[in-house]
Scaffold this motif. Structure first.
Motif, PDB file in Angstrom:
ATOM      1  N   ALA A  33       0.313   2.291  -0.351  1.00 46.22           N
ATOM      2  CA  ALA A  33      -0.892   1.455  -0.310  1.00 46.22           C
ATOM      3  C   ALA A  33      -1.363   1.462   1.138  1.00 46.22           C
ATOM      4  O   ALA A  33      -0.684   2.024   2.007  1.00 46.22           O
ATOM      5  N   ALA A  34      -2.479   0.830   1.428  1.00 42.71           N
ATOM      6  CA  ALA A  34      -2.920   0.727   2.816  1.00 42.71           C
ATOM      7  C   ALA A  34      -1.821   0.045   3.627  1.00 42.71           C
ATOM      8  O   ALA A  34      -1.310  -1.009   3.231  1.00 42.71           O
ATOM      9  N   TYR A  35      -1.439   0.667   4.712  1.00 43.28           N
ATOM     10  CA  TYR A  35      -0.391   0.176   5.614  1.00 43.28           C
ATOM     11  C   TYR A  35       0.974   0.073   4.943  1.00 43.28           C
ATOM     12  O   TYR A  35       1.866  -0.597   5.437  1.00 43.28           O
ATOM     13  N   GLY A  36       1.138   0.764   3.828  1.00 38.42           N
ATOM     14  CA  GLY A  36       2.407   0.726   3.100  1.00 38.42           C
ATOM     15  C   GLY A  36       3.363   1.798   3.577  1.00 38.42           C
ATOM     16  O   GLY A  36       3.255   2.336   4.682  1.00 38.42           O
ATOM     17  N   THR A  37       4.291   2.142   2.707  1.00 36.13           N
ATOM     18  CA  THR A  37       5.283   3.170   2.986  1.00 36.13           C
ATOM     19  C   THR A  37       4.587   4.522   3.115  1.00 36.13           C
ATOM     20  O   THR A  37       3.728   4.855   2.298  1.00 36.13           O
ATOM     21  N   LEU A  38       4.961   5.294   4.127  1.00 40.31           N
ATOM     22  CA  LEU A  38       4.356   6.595   4.370  1.00 40.31           C
ATOM     23  C   LEU A  38       5.340   7.715   4.071  1.00 40.31           C
ATOM     24  O   LEU A  38       6.543   7.549   4.221  1.00 40.31           O
ATOM     25  N   TYR A  39       4.789   8.859   3.673  1.00 40.15           N
ATOM     26  CA  TYR A  39       5.576  10.065   3.431  1.00 40.15           C
ATOM     27  C   TYR A  39       4.802  11.245   3.980  1.00 40.15           C
ATOM     28  O   TYR A  39       3.597  11.377   3.725  1.00 40.15           O
ATOM     29  N   ILE A  40       5.469  12.109   4.717  1.00 35.65           N
ATOM     30  CA  ILE A  40       4.844  13.309   5.258  1.00 35.65           C
ATOM     31  C   ILE A  40       5.512  14.515   4.616  1.00 35.65           C
ATOM     32  O   ILE A  40       6.741  14.603   4.576  1.00 35.65           O
ATOM     33  N   GLY A  41       4.699  15.433   4.111  1.00 37.44           N
ATOM     34  CA  GLY A  41       5.235  16.627   3.471  1.00 37.44           C
ATOM     35  C   GLY A  41       4.442  17.856   3.842  1.00 37.44           C
ATOM     36  O   GLY A  41       3.384  17.778   4.463  1.00 37.44           O
TER      37      GLY A  41
END
Length: 110
Positions: A14-22
């Motif tokens: 969500a906005a400002y939630g958990t991030l994932y980079i792939g």
């Protein structure tokens, strides 16, 4: 966006939630895998399905180098990067043909 092109992408719960980079050579297919939950792991566990940013590259080597760089960044730098082109945290997968991800409900209890 060409379907099969090396790119780095950032997903958020969500906005400002958990991030994932792939990194992937086929963004559309990879988004489908994340959103369907067929591959168990971090994104399915934390419901990280919204595409916040993607950067296409000419080579997979360039994309992998950028992925490694971004993963070393502080969280706030990643947020600043997202907001530099996507200030309202719009799910960029929707214009690519995906359905919007429903809002997450809050859990009761701890």
């Amino acid at each position: 966006m060409i379907d099969r092109q090396p790119c780095v992408y950032i997903l958020a719960s969500a906005a400002y939630g958990t991030l994932y980079i792939g990194v992937t050579s086929d963004l559309i297919a990879r988004l489908g895998e994340h959103r369907s939950g067929t591959i168990k792991g971090f994104t399915s566990q934390y419901q990280v399905y919204r595409l916040m940013r993607y950067e296409p590259f000419d080579t997979m080597e360039g994309a992998i180098e950028r992925e490694k760089q971004l993963k070393r960044w502080h969280r706030q730098w990643k947020i600043n990067l997202i907001e530099s082109n996507n200030p309202h945290w719009v799910d960029l997968a929707v214009p690519l043909g995906f359905d919007p991800v429903p809002a997450r409900g809050r859990r009761n209890g701890p």
